[in-house]
Design an enzyme around this catalytic site. Structure first.
Site, PDB file in Angstrom:
ATOM      1  N   HIS A  53     -30.201  25.428  53.695  1.00 52.38           N
ATOM      2  CA  HIS A  53     -31.522  26.075  53.662  1.00 52.38           C
ATOM      3  C   HIS A  53     -31.362  27.324  52.786  1.00 52.38           C
ATOM      4  CE1 HIS A  53     -31.550  24.289  57.800  1.00 52.38           C
ATOM      5  NE2 HIS A  53     -32.844  24.110  57.609  1.00 52.38           N
ATOM      6  N   ASP A  59     -29.768  30.117  54.611  1.00 55.26           N
ATOM      7  CA  ASP A  59     -28.342  30.002  54.956  1.00 55.26           C
ATOM      8  C   ASP A  59     -27.484  30.633  53.877  1.00 55.26           C
ATOM      9  OD1 ASP A  59     -29.196  28.299  57.021  1.00 55.26           O
ATOM     10  OD2 ASP A  59     -28.854  26.493  55.814  1.00 55.26           O
ATOM     11  N   GLU A 100     -38.264  15.160  57.364  1.00 52.22           N
ATOM     12  CA  GLU A 100     -37.330  14.890  58.466  1.00 52.22           C
ATOM     13  C   GLU A 100     -38.106  14.867  59.783  1.00 52.22           C
ATOM     14  OE1 GLU A 100     -33.619  17.052  58.416  1.00 52.22           O
ATOM     15  OE2 GLU A 100     -33.524  17.002  60.600  1.00 52.22           O
ATOM     16  N   ASP A 140     -31.995  18.906  71.426  1.00 52.34           N
ATOM     17  CA  ASP A 140     -31.313  18.603  70.173  1.00 52.34           C
ATOM     18  C   ASP A 140     -29.944  19.280  70.187  1.00 52.34           C
ATOM     19  OD1 ASP A 140     -31.229  17.484  67.661  1.00 52.34           O
ATOM     20  OD2 ASP A 140     -32.335  19.109  66.676  1.00 52.34           O
TER      21      ASP A 140
HETATM   22  C1  XLS Z   1     -33.447  20.673  63.125  1.00 57.76           C
HETATM   23  C2  XLS Z   1     -33.313  19.952  61.871  1.00 57.76           C
HETATM   24  C3  XLS Z   1     -32.859  20.815  60.704  1.00 57.76           C
HETATM   25  C4  XLS Z   1     -33.085  20.090  59.416  1.00 57.76           C
HETATM   26  C5  XLS Z   1     -33.124  20.952  58.205  1.00 57.76           C
HETATM   27  O1  XLS Z   1     -33.563  20.110  64.195  1.00 57.76           O
HETATM   28  O2  XLS Z   1     -32.442  18.881  62.057  1.00 57.76           O
HETATM   29  O3  XLS Z   1     -31.525  21.184  60.872  1.00 57.76           O
HETATM   30  O4  XLS Z   1     -32.133  19.098  59.220  1.00 57.76           O
HETATM   31  O5  XLS Z   1     -34.146  21.887  58.258  1.00 57.76           O
HETATM   32 NI    NI Z   2     -31.574  17.664  60.660  1.00 55.72          NI
HETATM   33 NI    NI Z   3     -31.676  18.354  64.728  1.00 55.83          NI
END
Ligand code: XLS
Ligand code: NI
Ligand code: NI
Length: 433
Positions: free
Chosen positions: A101, A104, A232, A307
């Site tokens: 990101h 990051d 995503e 998660d």
């Molecule tokens: C969070 C997401 C994040 C994405 C990128 O749950 O997985 O890490 O992969 O923003």
């Molecule tokens: Ni992710």
């Molecule tokens: Ni995730």
């Protein structure tokens, strides 16, 4: 380059399943040719910056537990030290790709311009590291969820100023990804969702997200970015209702806005589980609609409903996912990104190395299993046989209208005969691999 916390580690090599060396690969033999190409080109492994270099072990109940040298000091100098350590970690693991990101790799500045300038400056620094080491960028993305300005969403925010700020942020992150030769660009809608309809105009928010994505796609074409834009999906966390719930929901969204040819999916195991699906289901759905892009490799904990982003270690499970990937033609621009983090008590640099060695070996072993299933062909033959009735041009449902099919069915008066689904037999077959 000065010493990093990874300098003392050797580059991890393949030593085979018999090796006793904890700092060796047992299954990941990068140059082994499988289904016509080297394993490393099938897997396209990537280390992710946020969990491996940024995450500090803090959780809702406690303070950071993981302390790294680059977590202190003048922000841009710290960002460079972090990049040096990151590329040294990539050297240790011998992975071809990484992901990040914007936040990051580069710190937030005093305002928008300074923040974007930081991103661009660090992009140039990363470009030099890539040229020195040969490590490539699988994808870049923008963090539109951590800062309080995004608490009510980025593109879906009630305030157009946040939409505009997000547009500027994504434009720069995409520019930098393009300059670094990134193979894809990812959008995860961290705060694109809602907590309660009492304060939310759902239709307006979804329209705003559609507009945002259309603008990103237009811009991608303008600058000649070749890779796909990837969404995503994730059903919840941080918001209660996330708009990009799962693969099927995102396909409906893309279709509604006419974006299904420009945007594909980055699917994550833990997100699939949170949506009540298996990873292989999500991959199969993406393949069915022609929107499969890339994978975030991790695992959830079956006893925890969030998660947890753990490193994968269940080879039989992952083999089923990779089987679907191979059936769809494999990873093209995509790869396997370790969106996975070490546990809060794993505070030493070598914990990070061991985590990746295990994850990489799990991926390699599962992939080899999936490849063997493809080469064997019996599973595919069973499925083909199950649907064989549809392959005959004069099959029972070949009529052109409901009435034609109905009349023919009545005339034939055949009672369809149930056939076994053979699930247990097929499960036994898979276990042989
Ligand atoms: C969070 C997401 C994040 C994405 C990128 O749950 O997985 O890490 O992969 O923003
Ligand atoms: Ni992710
Ligand atoms: Ni995730």
């Amino acid at each position: 380059m000065s010493d990093t916390i990874f300098s003392s580690f050797p580059t991890i090599r393949f030593e085979g399943p018999g090796s006793d060396n904890p700092l060796a690969y047992r299954h990941y033999d990068p140059d082994r040719v499988v289904l016509g190409k080297p394993l490393k080109d099938h897997l396209r492994l990537a280390v992710c910056y946020w969990h491996s270099l940024v995450m500090n072990g803090s959780d809702p109940f406690g303070a950071p537990t993981i302390d790294r040298p680059w977590m202190h000091g003048e922000p841009m100098a710290a960002a460079r030290a972090k990049a040096d350590a990151a590329f040294d970690l990539f050297r240790v693991l011998g992975v071809p790709f990484y992901t990040f990101h914007d936040r990051d790799v580069a710190p937030e500045g005093a305002g928008l311009s300074e923040t974007l300038a930081n991103t661009r400056e660090m992009g140039e620094y990363l470009g030099r590291k890539q040229a020195e080491t040969g490590t490539r960028l699988l994808w870049g993305t923008a963090n539109l969820f951590s800062h309080p300005r995004f608490m009510a969403g980025a593109a879906s925010n009630p305030d157009p100023e946040v939409f505009a700020w997000s547009a500027a942020t994504v434009k720069t992150a995409l520019d930098v990804t393009h300059a670094l030769g990134g193979a894809n660009y990812v959008l995860w809608g961290g705060r694109e969702g809602y907590e309660t309809l009492l304060n939310t105009d759902l239709k307006r928010e979804i329209d705003q997200m559609g507009r945002f994505l259309s603008l990103v796609v237009d811009y991608k074409h303008k600058i000649g970015f070749q890779g796909p834009i990837l969404i995503e999906p994730k059903p919840r966390e941080p918001t209660k209702h996330q708009y990009d719930f799962d693969a099927a929901t995102v396909y409906g969204f893309l279709k509604h806005f006419g974006l299904e040819r420009d945007v594909k999916l980055n699917l994550e195991e833990n997100h699939a589980i949170l949506a009540g699906h298996t990873f292989e289901h999500e991959i199969a759905v993406a393949n069915a609609f022609g929107i499969f892009g890339s994978l975030d490799i991790n695992r959830g904990d079956p006893l925890l409903g969030w998660d947890t982003d753990q490193f994968p270690n269940d080879a039989p499970q992952l083999a089923l996912a990779f089987y679907q990937v191979l059936k769809g033609g494999g990873l093209t621009t995509g790869g396997l990104n370790f969106d996975a983090k070490i546990r809060r008590q794993s505070i030493e640099p070598d914990d990070l190395v061991h985590a990746h060695i295990g994850g990489i070996d799990t991926c390699a072993r599962s992939f080899l299993t999936a490849a063997a299933m493809i080469e064997d062909g019996r599973l595919a033959a069973h499925v083909a046989d199950r649907y064989a009735g549809w392959d005959r041009p004069d099959h029972a449902a070949a009529g052109h209208s409901l009435e034609e099919i109905a009349a023919a069915a009545e005339a034939r008066a055949i009672a369809p005969k149930p056939r076994s689904g053979r699930q247990e037999m097929l499960e036994n077959l898979v276990n042989r691999f």
